[in-house]
Design a protein around this motif. Structure first.
Motif, PDB file in Angstrom:
ATOM      1  N   ARG A 113       5.735   4.183  -6.690  1.00  0.00           N
ATOM      2  CA  ARG A 113       6.936   3.361  -7.103  1.00  0.00           C
ATOM      3  C   ARG A 113       6.697   2.390  -8.343  1.00  0.00           C
ATOM      4  NH1 ARG A 113      10.581   6.288  -5.902  1.00  0.00           N
ATOM      5  NH2 ARG A 113      12.021   4.497  -6.365  1.00  0.00           N
ATOM      6  N   PRO A 114       7.891   2.211  -8.682  1.00  0.00           N
ATOM      7  CA  PRO A 114       7.570   1.246 -10.266  1.00  0.00           C
ATOM      8  C   PRO A 114       7.174  -0.275  -9.435  1.00  0.00           C
ATOM      9  CG  PRO A 114       9.956   2.097  -9.990  1.00  0.00           C
ATOM     10  CD  PRO A 114       9.014   2.598  -8.665  1.00  0.00           C
ATOM     11  N   GLU A 115       6.154  -0.841 -10.357  1.00  0.00           N
ATOM     12  CA  GLU A 115       5.631  -2.124  -9.991  1.00  0.00           C
ATOM     13  C   GLU A 115       6.906  -3.058  -9.686  1.00  0.00           C
ATOM     14  OE1 GLU A 115       2.425  -2.152  -9.754  1.00  0.00           O
ATOM     15  OE2 GLU A 115       2.731  -4.360  -8.816  1.00  0.00           O
ATOM     16  N   SER A 116       7.870  -3.046 -10.493  1.00  0.00           N
ATOM     17  CA  SER A 116       8.852  -4.080 -10.082  1.00  0.00           C
ATOM     18  C   SER A 116       9.566  -4.166  -8.846  1.00  0.00           C
ATOM     19  CB  SER A 116      10.091  -4.315 -11.285  1.00  0.00           C
ATOM     20  OG  SER A 116      10.590  -2.720 -11.419  1.00  0.00           O
ATOM     21  N   GLU A 117       9.697  -2.657  -8.511  1.00  0.00           N
ATOM     22  CA  GLU A 117      10.265  -2.376  -7.024  1.00  0.00           C
ATOM     23  C   GLU A 117       9.418  -3.020  -5.977  1.00  0.00           C
ATOM     24  OE1 GLU A 117      11.618   1.638  -6.362  1.00  0.00           O
ATOM     25  OE2 GLU A 117      10.961   1.433  -4.190  1.00  0.00           O
ATOM     26  N   LEU A 137      -6.490 -15.487   7.508  1.00  0.00           N
ATOM     27  CA  LEU A 137      -5.317 -15.506   8.263  1.00  0.00           C
ATOM     28  C   LEU A 137      -5.519 -15.533   9.834  1.00  0.00           C
ATOM     29  CD1 LEU A 137      -3.302 -12.612   6.672  1.00  0.00           C
ATOM     30  CD2 LEU A 137      -2.950 -15.145   6.186  1.00  0.00           C
ATOM     31  N   SER A 138      -4.762 -16.197  10.323  1.00  0.00           N
ATOM     32  CA  SER A 138      -4.690 -16.284  11.973  1.00  0.00           C
ATOM     33  C   SER A 138      -4.342 -14.839  12.578  1.00  0.00           C
ATOM     34  CB  SER A 138      -3.885 -17.437  12.546  1.00  0.00           C
ATOM     35  OG  SER A 138      -2.645 -16.883  12.549  1.00  0.00           O
ATOM     36  N   GLY A 139      -4.808 -14.765  13.815  1.00  0.00           N
ATOM     37  CA  GLY A 139      -4.291 -13.555  14.710  1.00  0.00           C
ATOM     38  C   GLY A 139      -2.991 -13.257  14.390  1.00  0.00           C
ATOM     39  N   GLY A 140      -2.094 -14.219  14.511  1.00  0.00           N
ATOM     40  CA  GLY A 140      -0.492 -14.126  14.418  1.00  0.00           C
ATOM     41  C   GLY A 140       0.064 -13.811  13.051  1.00  0.00           C
ATOM     42  N   GLN A 141      -0.955 -14.451  12.146  1.00  0.00           N
ATOM     43  CA  GLN A 141      -0.383 -13.895  10.675  1.00  0.00           C
ATOM     44  C   GLN A 141      -0.633 -12.532  10.296  1.00  0.00           C
ATOM     45  OE1 GLN A 141      -2.473 -17.187   9.041  1.00  0.00           O
ATOM     46  NE2 GLN A 141      -0.410 -18.445   8.941  1.00  0.00           N
ATOM     47  N   GLN A 142      -1.834 -11.978  10.925  1.00  0.00           N
ATOM     48  CA  GLN A 142      -2.284 -10.645  10.695  1.00  0.00           C
ATOM     49  C   GLN A 142      -1.359  -9.676  11.374  1.00  0.00           C
ATOM     50  OE1 GLN A 142      -6.515  -9.861  11.587  1.00  0.00           O
ATOM     51  NE2 GLN A 142      -7.104 -11.758  10.713  1.00  0.00           N
ATOM     52  N   GLN A 143      -0.909 -10.040  12.493  1.00  0.00           N
ATOM     53  CA  GLN A 143      -0.040  -9.259  13.020  1.00  0.00           C
ATOM     54  C   GLN A 143       1.266  -9.355  12.119  1.00  0.00           C
ATOM     55  OE1 GLN A 143       0.417  -7.801  16.679  1.00  0.00           O
ATOM     56  NE2 GLN A 143       1.236  -6.882  14.743  1.00  0.00           N
ATOM     57  N   ARG A 144       1.535 -10.258  11.791  1.00  0.00           N
ATOM     58  CA  ARG A 144       3.068 -10.199  10.769  1.00  0.00           C
ATOM     59  C   ARG A 144       2.962  -9.461   9.386  1.00  0.00           C
ATOM     60  NH1 ARG A 144       5.079 -16.251  10.677  1.00  0.00           N
ATOM     61  NH2 ARG A 144       3.136 -16.743  11.673  1.00  0.00           N
ATOM     62  N   VAL A 145       1.494  -9.301   9.036  1.00  0.00           N
ATOM     63  CA  VAL A 145       1.334  -8.476   7.894  1.00  0.00           C
ATOM     64  C   VAL A 145       1.622  -7.111   8.216  1.00  0.00           C
ATOM     65  CG1 VAL A 145      -0.405  -7.995   6.089  1.00  0.00           C
ATOM     66  CG2 VAL A 145      -0.222 -10.378   6.876  1.00  0.00           C
ATOM     67  N   ALA A 146       0.966  -7.009   9.377  1.00  0.00           N
ATOM     68  CA  ALA A 146       0.817  -5.631   9.761  1.00  0.00           C
ATOM     69  C   ALA A 146       2.561  -5.000  10.141  1.00  0.00           C
ATOM     70  CB  ALA A 146       0.260  -5.313  11.121  1.00  0.00           C
ATOM     71  N   ILE A 147       3.229  -5.881  10.477  1.00  0.00           N
ATOM     72  CA  ILE A 147       4.759  -5.678  10.574  1.00  0.00           C
ATOM     73  C   ILE A 147       5.145  -5.472   9.230  1.00  0.00           C
ATOM     74  CG2 ILE A 147       6.922  -6.653  11.387  1.00  0.00           C
ATOM     75  CD1 ILE A 147       5.090  -7.850  13.674  1.00  0.00           C
ATOM     76  N   ALA A 148       5.066  -6.387   8.288  1.00  0.00           N
ATOM     77  CA  ALA A 148       5.462  -6.265   6.915  1.00  0.00           C
ATOM     78  C   ALA A 148       4.989  -4.998   6.334  1.00  0.00           C
ATOM     79  CB  ALA A 148       4.878  -7.503   6.265  1.00  0.00           C
ATOM     80  N   ARG A 149       3.925  -4.607   6.644  1.00  0.00           N
ATOM     81  CA  ARG A 149       3.256  -3.201   6.050  1.00  0.00           C
ATOM     82  C   ARG A 149       4.023  -2.085   6.677  1.00  0.00           C
ATOM     83  NH1 ARG A 149      -2.583  -1.341   6.379  1.00  0.00           N
ATOM     84  NH2 ARG A 149      -1.873  -0.926   8.592  1.00  0.00           N
ATOM     85  N   ALA A 150       4.632  -2.416   7.849  1.00  0.00           N
ATOM     86  CA  ALA A 150       5.118  -1.123   8.452  1.00  0.00           C
ATOM     87  C   ALA A 150       6.731  -1.101   8.090  1.00  0.00           C
ATOM     88  CB  ALA A 150       5.184  -1.438  10.041  1.00  0.00           C
ATOM     89  N   ILE A 151       7.226  -1.971   7.619  1.00  0.00           N
ATOM     90  CA  ILE A 151       8.759  -2.083   7.556  1.00  0.00           C
ATOM     91  C   ILE A 151       8.986  -1.987   5.971  1.00  0.00           C
ATOM     92  CG2 ILE A 151       9.367  -3.640   9.293  1.00  0.00           C
ATOM     93  CD1 ILE A 151       9.696  -5.958   7.737  1.00  0.00           C
ATOM     94  N   ILE A 152       8.188  -1.830   5.104  1.00  0.00           N
ATOM     95  CA  ILE A 152       8.316  -1.809   3.611  1.00  0.00           C
ATOM     96  C   ILE A 152       8.988  -0.400   3.273  1.00  0.00           C
ATOM     97  CG2 ILE A 152       5.935  -0.958   3.061  1.00  0.00           C
ATOM     98  CD1 ILE A 152       7.179  -3.624   0.916  1.00  0.00           C
ATOM     99  N   ASN A 153       8.489   0.545   4.291  1.00  0.00           N
ATOM    100  CA  ASN A 153       9.035   2.003   3.942  1.00  0.00           C
ATOM    101  C   ASN A 153      10.552   1.783   4.284  1.00  0.00           C
ATOM    102  OD1 ASN A 153       7.151   3.249   2.462  1.00  0.00           O
ATOM    103  ND2 ASN A 153       6.099   3.915   4.288  1.00  0.00           N
ATOM    104  N   GLU A 154      10.920   0.916   5.066  1.00  0.00           N
ATOM    105  CA  GLU A 154      12.400   0.995   5.615  1.00  0.00           C
ATOM    106  C   GLU A 154      12.643   2.043   6.577  1.00  0.00           C
ATOM    107  OE1 GLU A 154      15.260   0.828   2.292  1.00  0.00           O
ATOM    108  OE2 GLU A 154      14.063  -0.597   1.412  1.00  0.00           O
ATOM    109  N   PRO A 155      11.844   2.137   7.651  1.00  0.00           N
ATOM    110  CA  PRO A 155      11.843   3.137   8.746  1.00  0.00           C
ATOM    111  C   PRO A 155      13.014   2.921   9.259  1.00  0.00           C
ATOM    112  CG  PRO A 155      10.025   1.499   9.351  1.00  0.00           C
ATOM    113  CD  PRO A 155      10.761   1.167   8.025  1.00  0.00           C
ATOM    114  N   PHE A 180       0.833  -1.130   0.047  1.00  0.00           N
ATOM    115  CA  PHE A 180      -0.073  -0.071  -0.219  1.00  0.00           C
ATOM    116  C   PHE A 180       0.729   1.390  -0.045  1.00  0.00           C
ATOM    117  CE2 PHE A 180      -2.586   3.383   1.891  1.00  0.00           C
ATOM    118  CZ  PHE A 180      -3.842   3.181   1.111  1.00  0.00           C
ATOM    119  N   ALA A 181       1.519   1.424   0.856  1.00  0.00           N
ATOM    120  CA  ALA A 181       2.440   2.483   1.036  1.00  0.00           C
ATOM    121  C   ALA A 181       3.458   2.908  -0.268  1.00  0.00           C
ATOM    122  CB  ALA A 181       3.371   2.530   2.387  1.00  0.00           C
TER     123      ALA A 181
END
Ligand SMILES: Nc1ncnc2c1ncn2[C@@H]1O[C@H](COP(=O)(O)OP(=O)(O)OP(=O)(O)O)[C@@H](O)[C@H]1O
Length: 362
Positions: free
Chosen positions: A106-110, A135-153, A99-100
């Motif tokens: 950003r280009p699709e390939s990136e 997804l299970s609760g734990g998996q949803q949690q991990r998606v949320a983390i993946a979404r947050a780290i995609i921007n390389e904060p 999403f972010a």
């Protein structure tokens, strides 16, 4: 070099309530920090001020040496994982994580490459096309983390993000989070009211109460050397007794004198003494340092939790691997270094200063 610095931060909400009183924090790059405290202590307010969602009433916020007090949240290299994950239910895993980057055109390939990496980091390879409700609760949690780290904060803020998970999953996610933080090498600031969670995961813990930092330090420091009775009570079960310092390395409590490991406190000064239940051993009345009568006993799987009354009426909490009889008179034994002496009303700064003076004398 610190990545985040809070300099004399105060927060008074519009209704006049002062939620934070003169908060000073210096957080280094690449470490796992926890803000730990009871409900209403100000943890989320600190996180929101770091993220830029809430404005401080006074004080400054620095990021990598730059004053970001008035910088818009979207311009900070900081991301947040919220308690309720805040995933988009109508988007699948890939779309949520991407999403972010899509927003930033950003280009699709990136985007494809980065989503793949982020899902790999949180161990969700192969889940890209799953719907969120699959997804299970734990998996949803991990998606949320993946979404947050995609921007390389450079800093990731996590607000009570494990609280919706059951106990077993929560433990698993504690390991995962720690592993993810190590792998990314960025700073995590984790908010929790669960002391075990903070002790298990953090490099450093800030214990908060009533909008103030009551103590900061490594998990071992906080657990073994609480500087006030709030921290001692909040971090694990404790026996806290009134006492009096006799001289260096000697303290009186429960009507007796004991050798201890503390020095630098004025003889005669009233103190509080902390003894952790797991540091107490049950022994025979003759071998014990104190005599107690067993009141109750609970078997908790790996130990017994025993309550026993001392001769002065103090109710002791003891963790023991051996069971006892209700009504039995037993001795309790502890080592001098298991006695933690706290000065009454001593502040963290006073404690540190005393420690420094004492260490300087070595
Ligand atoms: N917008 C607001 N207006 C007035 N008071 C607020 C506001 N937001 C928070 N507070 C108060 O500030 C105090 C600190 O709140 P905060 O959410 O930071 O605590 P917390 O430690 O994160 O608690 P919890 O664990 O319950 O989330 C609380 O007493 C809360 O009621």
């Amino acid at each position: 070099m610190e990545i985040i610095k809070l300099d004399h931060i105060t927060k008074q909400y519009d209704d006049g309530f002062v939620a934070l009183k003169d908060i000073n924090l210096e957080l280094e790059s690449g470490k796992f920090y926890s803000l730990l405290g009871p409900s209403g202590s100000g943890k989320t307010t600190i996180l929101r001020i770091i993220a830029g969602f809430t404005e401080a009433s006074a004080g400054k916020v620095y990021f990598d040496g730059q004053d970001i007090t008035n910088l818009d949240a979207s311009k900070r290299h900081i991301n947040t994982v919220f308690q309720n994950y805040a995933l988009f239910p109508h988007l699948n895993v890939y779309e949520n994580v991407a999403f972010a980057l899509k927003l930033r055109q950003r280009p699709e390939s990136e985007i494809r490459e980065k989503v793949k990496d982020a899902l790999h980091t949180v161990r969700l390879d192969g889940y890209a096309n799953r719907e969120i409700f699959e997804l299970s609760g734990g998996q949803q949690q991990r998606v949320a983390i993946a979404r947050a780290i995609i921007n390389e904060p450079k800093v990731l803020l996590l607000d009570e993000c494990l609280s919706a998970l059951d106990k077993r999953l929560r433990k698993e996610m504690q390991f995962e989070l720690r592993a993810i933080q190590k792998k990314l090498g960025i700073t995590f600031i984790f908010v929790t009211h669960d002391q075990e969670e903070a002790l298990a995961m953090s490099d450093e813990i800030f214990v908060l109460n009533d909008g103030e930092i009551k103590q900061s330090g490594s998990p071992v420091d906080i657990y073994d050397e609480p500087v006030n009775d709030f921290v001692a009570r909040f971090i694990g079960d404790s026996n806290i007794l009134s006492g009096r310092m006799i001289r260096d390395f000697a303290v009186e409590f429960a009507g007796k004198d004991f050798e201890c490991a503390d020095a630098g406190i004025t003889p005669g000064e009233k103190v509080e003494v902390v003894l952790r239940p797991e540091d107490l051993d049950i022994t025979t009345p003759a071998a014990g340092k104190l005599l107690v009568t067993v009141q109750s006993q609970l078997f908790l799987g790996d130990h017994f939790e025993i309550k026993a009354i001392g001769q002065d009426g103090f109710e002791w909490l003891i963790h023991s691997t051996n069971g006892v009889q209700i009504g039995q008179e037993v001795g309790i034994f502890f080592d001098p270094e298991d006695i933690h002496v706290m000065r009454l009303g001593e502040t963290e700064e006073e404690f540190d200063a005393r420690l420094e003076t004492y260490e300087g004398e070595d």
